[in-house]
Motif scaffolding. Structure first.
Motif, PDB file in Angstrom:
ATOM      1  N   THR A  39       3.963   2.779 -19.019  1.00 34.97           N
ATOM      2  CA  THR A  39       2.673   3.018 -18.242  1.00 34.97           C
ATOM      3  C   THR A  39       1.547   3.577 -18.973  1.00 34.97           C
ATOM      4  O   THR A  39       0.206   3.071 -18.917  1.00 34.97           O
ATOM      5  CB  THR A  39       3.083   4.007 -17.120  1.00 34.97           C
ATOM      6  OG1 THR A  39       3.911   3.272 -16.183  1.00 34.97           O
ATOM      7  CG2 THR A  39       1.940   4.321 -16.041  1.00 34.97           C
ATOM      8  N   PHE A  40       1.800   4.640 -19.796  1.00 33.62           N
ATOM      9  CA  PHE A  40       0.758   5.353 -20.362  1.00 33.62           C
ATOM     10  C   PHE A  40       0.201   4.401 -21.607  1.00 33.62           C
ATOM     11  O   PHE A  40      -1.017   4.512 -21.892  1.00 33.62           O
ATOM     12  CB  PHE A  40       0.924   6.492 -20.995  1.00 33.62           C
ATOM     13  CG  PHE A  40       0.876   7.638 -20.120  1.00 33.62           C
ATOM     14  CD1 PHE A  40      -0.382   8.283 -19.773  1.00 33.62           C
ATOM     15  CD2 PHE A  40       1.945   8.155 -19.137  1.00 33.62           C
ATOM     16  CE1 PHE A  40      -0.417   9.292 -18.712  1.00 33.62           C
ATOM     17  CE2 PHE A  40       1.899   9.104 -18.139  1.00 33.62           C
ATOM     18  CZ  PHE A  40       0.467   9.544 -18.007  1.00 33.62           C
ATOM     19  N   ALA A 113       2.850  12.064  -9.889  1.00 30.81           N
ATOM     20  CA  ALA A 113       1.706  12.374 -10.783  1.00 30.81           C
ATOM     21  C   ALA A 113       1.470  11.398 -11.949  1.00 30.81           C
ATOM     22  O   ALA A 113       0.445  11.182 -12.449  1.00 30.81           O
ATOM     23  CB  ALA A 113       1.681  13.730 -11.417  1.00 30.81           C
ATOM     24  N   PHE A 114       2.676  10.462 -12.162  1.00 30.64           N
ATOM     25  CA  PHE A 114       2.722   9.599 -13.486  1.00 30.64           C
ATOM     26  C   PHE A 114       1.766   8.309 -13.056  1.00 30.64           C
ATOM     27  O   PHE A 114       1.253   7.892 -13.937  1.00 30.64           O
ATOM     28  CB  PHE A 114       4.173   9.380 -13.885  1.00 30.64           C
ATOM     29  CG  PHE A 114       4.739  10.508 -14.976  1.00 30.64           C
ATOM     30  CD1 PHE A 114       4.388  10.784 -16.045  1.00 30.64           C
ATOM     31  CD2 PHE A 114       5.534  11.438 -14.219  1.00 30.64           C
ATOM     32  CE1 PHE A 114       5.156  11.543 -16.858  1.00 30.64           C
ATOM     33  CE2 PHE A 114       6.077  12.403 -14.740  1.00 30.64           C
ATOM     34  CZ  PHE A 114       5.660  12.587 -16.202  1.00 30.64           C
ATOM     35  N   TRP A 115       2.093   8.027 -12.026  1.00 30.30           N
ATOM     36  CA  TRP A 115       1.555   6.493 -11.605  1.00 30.30           C
ATOM     37  C   TRP A 115       0.397   6.587 -11.059  1.00 30.30           C
ATOM     38  O   TRP A 115      -0.008   5.159 -10.526  1.00 30.30           O
ATOM     39  CB  TRP A 115       2.571   6.033 -10.570  1.00 30.30           C
ATOM     40  CG  TRP A 115       4.105   6.530 -10.917  1.00 30.30           C
ATOM     41  CD1 TRP A 115       4.980   7.372 -10.030  1.00 30.30           C
ATOM     42  CD2 TRP A 115       4.769   6.375 -12.112  1.00 30.30           C
ATOM     43  NE1 TRP A 115       5.938   7.594 -10.737  1.00 30.30           N
ATOM     44  CE2 TRP A 115       6.123   6.873 -12.096  1.00 30.30           C
ATOM     45  CE3 TRP A 115       4.388   5.566 -13.360  1.00 30.30           C
ATOM     46  CZ2 TRP A 115       6.940   6.694 -13.164  1.00 30.30           C
ATOM     47  CZ3 TRP A 115       5.528   5.493 -14.223  1.00 30.30           C
ATOM     48  CH2 TRP A 115       6.709   6.032 -14.171  1.00 30.30           C
ATOM     49  N   VAL A 116      -0.508   7.325 -10.960  1.00 32.16           N
ATOM     50  CA  VAL A 116      -1.837   7.347 -10.528  1.00 32.16           C
ATOM     51  C   VAL A 116      -2.500   7.946 -11.555  1.00 32.16           C
ATOM     52  O   VAL A 116      -2.633   9.118 -12.142  1.00 32.16           O
ATOM     53  CB  VAL A 116      -2.194   7.925  -9.272  1.00 32.16           C
ATOM     54  CG1 VAL A 116      -3.882   8.028  -8.821  1.00 32.16           C
ATOM     55  CG2 VAL A 116      -1.241   7.445  -8.112  1.00 32.16           C
ATOM     56  N   PHE A 187      -0.608  -2.982 -10.219  1.00 34.08           N
ATOM     57  CA  PHE A 187       0.337  -1.685 -10.196  1.00 34.08           C
ATOM     58  C   PHE A 187       0.561  -0.971  -8.816  1.00 34.08           C
ATOM     59  O   PHE A 187       1.336  -0.331  -8.764  1.00 34.08           O
ATOM     60  CB  PHE A 187      -0.535  -0.597 -11.049  1.00 34.08           C
ATOM     61  CG  PHE A 187       0.420   0.543 -11.780  1.00 34.08           C
ATOM     62  CD1 PHE A 187       1.550  -0.166 -12.508  1.00 34.08           C
ATOM     63  CD2 PHE A 187       0.316   1.659 -11.534  1.00 34.08           C
ATOM     64  CE1 PHE A 187       2.294   0.531 -13.599  1.00 34.08           C
ATOM     65  CE2 PHE A 187       1.125   2.637 -12.601  1.00 34.08           C
ATOM     66  CZ  PHE A 187       2.274   1.994 -13.380  1.00 34.08           C
ATOM     67  N   PHE A 188       0.084  -1.560  -7.792  1.00 32.21           N
ATOM     68  CA  PHE A 188       0.023  -1.345  -6.272  1.00 32.21           C
ATOM     69  C   PHE A 188       1.430  -1.323  -5.747  1.00 32.21           C
ATOM     70  O   PHE A 188       1.851  -0.256  -5.218  1.00 32.21           O
ATOM     71  CB  PHE A 188      -1.016  -1.996  -5.635  1.00 32.21           C
ATOM     72  CG  PHE A 188      -0.875  -1.868  -4.092  1.00 32.21           C
ATOM     73  CD1 PHE A 188      -1.720  -0.654  -3.544  1.00 32.21           C
ATOM     74  CD2 PHE A 188      -0.148  -2.460  -3.001  1.00 32.21           C
ATOM     75  CE1 PHE A 188      -1.889  -0.174  -2.299  1.00 32.21           C
ATOM     76  CE2 PHE A 188      -0.364  -1.979  -1.756  1.00 32.21           C
ATOM     77  CZ  PHE A 188      -0.719  -0.872  -1.360  1.00 32.21           C
ATOM     78  N   VAL A 439      12.124   2.507 -25.941  1.00 27.89           N
ATOM     79  CA  VAL A 439      12.960   3.275 -25.101  1.00 27.89           C
ATOM     80  C   VAL A 439      12.668   2.788 -23.622  1.00 27.89           C
ATOM     81  O   VAL A 439      13.589   2.476 -22.884  1.00 27.89           O
ATOM     82  CB  VAL A 439      12.419   4.775 -25.130  1.00 27.89           C
ATOM     83  CG1 VAL A 439      13.313   5.426 -24.304  1.00 27.89           C
ATOM     84  CG2 VAL A 439      12.476   5.316 -26.721  1.00 27.89           C
ATOM     85  N   SER A 440      11.568   2.569 -23.040  1.00 24.43           N
ATOM     86  CA  SER A 440      11.172   2.445 -21.833  1.00 24.43           C
ATOM     87  C   SER A 440      11.096   0.955 -21.307  1.00 24.43           C
ATOM     88  O   SER A 440      11.164   0.349 -20.145  1.00 24.43           O
ATOM     89  CB  SER A 440      10.206   3.188 -21.260  1.00 24.43           C
ATOM     90  OG  SER A 440       9.135   2.597 -22.027  1.00 24.43           O
ATOM     91  N   ALA A 441      10.567   0.017 -22.301  1.00 23.31           N
ATOM     92  CA  ALA A 441      10.580  -1.490 -21.832  1.00 23.31           C
ATOM     93  C   ALA A 441      11.625  -2.224 -21.928  1.00 23.31           C
ATOM     94  O   ALA A 441      12.562  -2.017 -22.806  1.00 23.31           O
ATOM     95  CB  ALA A 441       9.434  -1.839 -22.802  1.00 23.31           C
ATOM     96  N   PRO A 442      11.886  -3.170 -20.900  1.00 24.71           N
ATOM     97  CA  PRO A 442      12.897  -3.970 -20.987  1.00 24.71           C
ATOM     98  C   PRO A 442      13.101  -4.845 -22.273  1.00 24.71           C
ATOM     99  O   PRO A 442      12.050  -5.069 -22.996  1.00 24.71           O
ATOM    100  CB  PRO A 442      12.508  -5.088 -19.810  1.00 24.71           C
ATOM    101  CG  PRO A 442      12.019  -4.372 -18.931  1.00 24.71           C
ATOM    102  CD  PRO A 442      10.797  -3.708 -19.936  1.00 24.71           C
TER     103      PRO A 442
END
Length: 509
Positions: A39-40, A113-116, A187-188, A439-442
């Motif tokens: 995301t970041f 708080a991470f997703w906005v 992202f909605f 780590v986080s991506a498929p």
């Protein structure tokens, strides 16, 4: 009719309600682990310097907050006699449940708080990580401490852990659901999905902790009122000398003399390293060892199964623990890890089906071992209470001290793994993929025809030699751990004697 579901909730066993708290953590934490870096990096476009500053500060805070919060929570339990009124077992449990009722909903809010995007990406990354980890630590510490406070016998504790594993497996389904809404360009839908998960977690924490607080409040009040009256009559005639509370330095000296604690944290440091090594490099192994042999859907399936299978597998391990003891089961898993790695090394990297099974089983068994070790920590809590003759078990503090020593393994895993890969093959993941997010991506299962043979060979050797080295180190340290068999039975008998002699026993299972 509307009161019938509510009545069913009140009749649920304590072990089920306790285990359900794992569900409300796992539905959020699995999604966090899978998507926060992507995301970041991909959505908020954080720069490399801000990313590494945030990760460095987070790693320091992540290691320090466990013992800090544990000390703030349990320092009052360390002296053999407390100034003023004594603290009963029901009061200890209620104290932990109050902490969970407050920090559980705050943990869910910090997840959102991470997703906005609400600040500069670097600032938001740092603040979100530290805030999220603080509330997660508070929840984990008190939840794990309840495992030692609610029950003393191995059978009761394995029952509690059984429901934790069951609900954690159910919570892992959020990972599968997240694939249907994850879209970097739009992202909605993902944000709505995260809000729904957070609301479920808030409601779950509030309801579960309220049920447990009512149960322990009603059950413990009558018993403790009778004992406090007798103690009051006794204290009026015989004044009991008050002992000063133990300082942090004195507590650390006690831990230095706790031999089994020292051997356990050495073994667990290697275990934490191996768990995070598997998590960090699982997609990389799929990409460079199996990308031209399996489809993308198969790779994604292996990744998803690796999240849920450890919890289901743990249900069987817990049944073995009831029959054979935790020590024997953990030792058997270390031998199994060593045997599977040697077989895979002898078979070589060209056995595709065996390689798929090994990559998945290596992660599943390693994560399963991690989940059994909480039972060992609860035994160490018992031994600490008996050795130092404490009024109450400092459960959260001991869990925090274990985390202080073992959490650096989370940092060593990517550092040592990438260094070994680069030293052997010259391949630097940070140059080929921005910020090296494996780590986080498929997994992106691109054709491996253009890759150098040494890279595939290097990944294979990394895959098999790291488990071999970890298993040998763990077998060596675990052989020095003596808290099992007759010694464990003696410690538990002494703790139960202290509990029955000093305060009313809490046994709700």
């Amino acid at each position: 009719m509307g009161l019938r579901p509510l009545a069913c909730l009140f009749r649920l066993p304590t072990a089920v309600i306790y285990g359900s708290l794992s569900l409300f953590v796992s539905i959020l934490h699995n999604v966090f682990l899978l998507y926060y870096v992507d995301t970041f990096v991909s959505v908020y476009k954080i720069d490399k310097l801000s990313f590494w500053i945030g990760e460095t500060v987070f790693l320091i805070w992540n290691s320090l907050n466990d013992p800090l919060f544990g000390w703030l929570s349990d320092r009052v339990f360390l002296s053999t006699q407390q100034p003023g009124a004594e603290i009963s077992s029901p009061e200890v449990v209620l104290k932990r449940l109050r902490a969970l009722s407050h920090n559980g909903p705050l943990f869910a809010i910090s997840f959102l708080a991470f997703w906005v995007a609400w600040a500069h990406p670097g600032v938001q990354f740092l603040l979100c990580l530290c805030m999220y980890d603080s509330f997660l630590t508070m929840v984990d510490l008190h939840h794990n401490a309840l495992l030692a406070d609610l029950a003393v016998s191995a059978r009761d504790r394995t029952s509690l852990n059984f429901y934790c594993s069951l609900f954690s497996a159910i919570g892992s389904l959020s990972v599968f659901l997240s694939y249907t809404v994850w879209n970097k360009e739009d992202f909605f839908s993902f944000r709505i999905f995260c809000v729904a998960l957070a609301l479920c977690s808030i409601v779950g924490f509030t309801l579960s902790t309220q049920l447990l607080r009512q149960r322990f409040g009603a059950d413990g009040k009558a018993k403790w009122d009778q004992e406090s009256t007798l103690k009051q009559l006794y204290i009026e005639k015989h004044s009991v000398p008050q002992e000063k509370r133990i300082t942090l330095a004195e507590y650390l000296q006690q831990l230095k003399r706790h031999r089994n604690f020292l051997w356990f944290v050495c073994m667990n440091l290697v275990q934490v390293f191996h768990c995070h090594f598997n998590s960090n490099f699982f997609p990389l192994f799929l990409e460079h060892l199996l990308s031209d042999q399996i489809s993308v859907s198969t790779g994604s399936f292996l990744l998803g199964v690796s999240y849920i299978a450890p919890h289901l597998n743990n249900l069987y391990f817990l049944s073995l623990c009831r029959r054979c003891g935790v020590y024997a089961v953990v030792r058997g898993l270390f031998f199994l890890k060593l045997a599977l790695s040697v077989v895979m090394l002898l078979a070589g990297p060209d056995q595709v089906y065996l390689l798929c099974i090994f990559i998945a089983s290596n992660r599943v068994f390693t994560e399963g071992t991690c989940k059994l070790l909480n039972l060992v920590v609860t035994d160490l809590v018992d031994e600490d209470l008996v050795l130092n003759r404490r009024k109450q078990a400092a459960s959260a503090l001991l869990f925090g001290m274990v985390a202080l020593v073992t959490k650096p393994g989370q940092t060593f895993a990517p550092l040592i793994g990438t260094w070994l890969l680069c030293a052997y093959t010259g391949y630097d993941i940070f140059q080929r993929t921005p910020l090296g997010n494996v780590v986080s991506a498929p997994p992106k299962l691109e054709p491996a025809a253009a890759l150098e043979p040494t890279l595939r060979q290097g990944c294979f050797y990394l895959l098999v030699f790291v488990p071999i080295a970890c298993a040998l180190l763990q077998l060596l340290t675990w052989s020095q751990f003596s808290l099992h068999g007759k010694r464990l039975q003696m410690v538990k008998a002494q703790r139960q004697g202290l509990t029955q002699g000093e305060a009313p026993e809490v046994k709700m299972i």
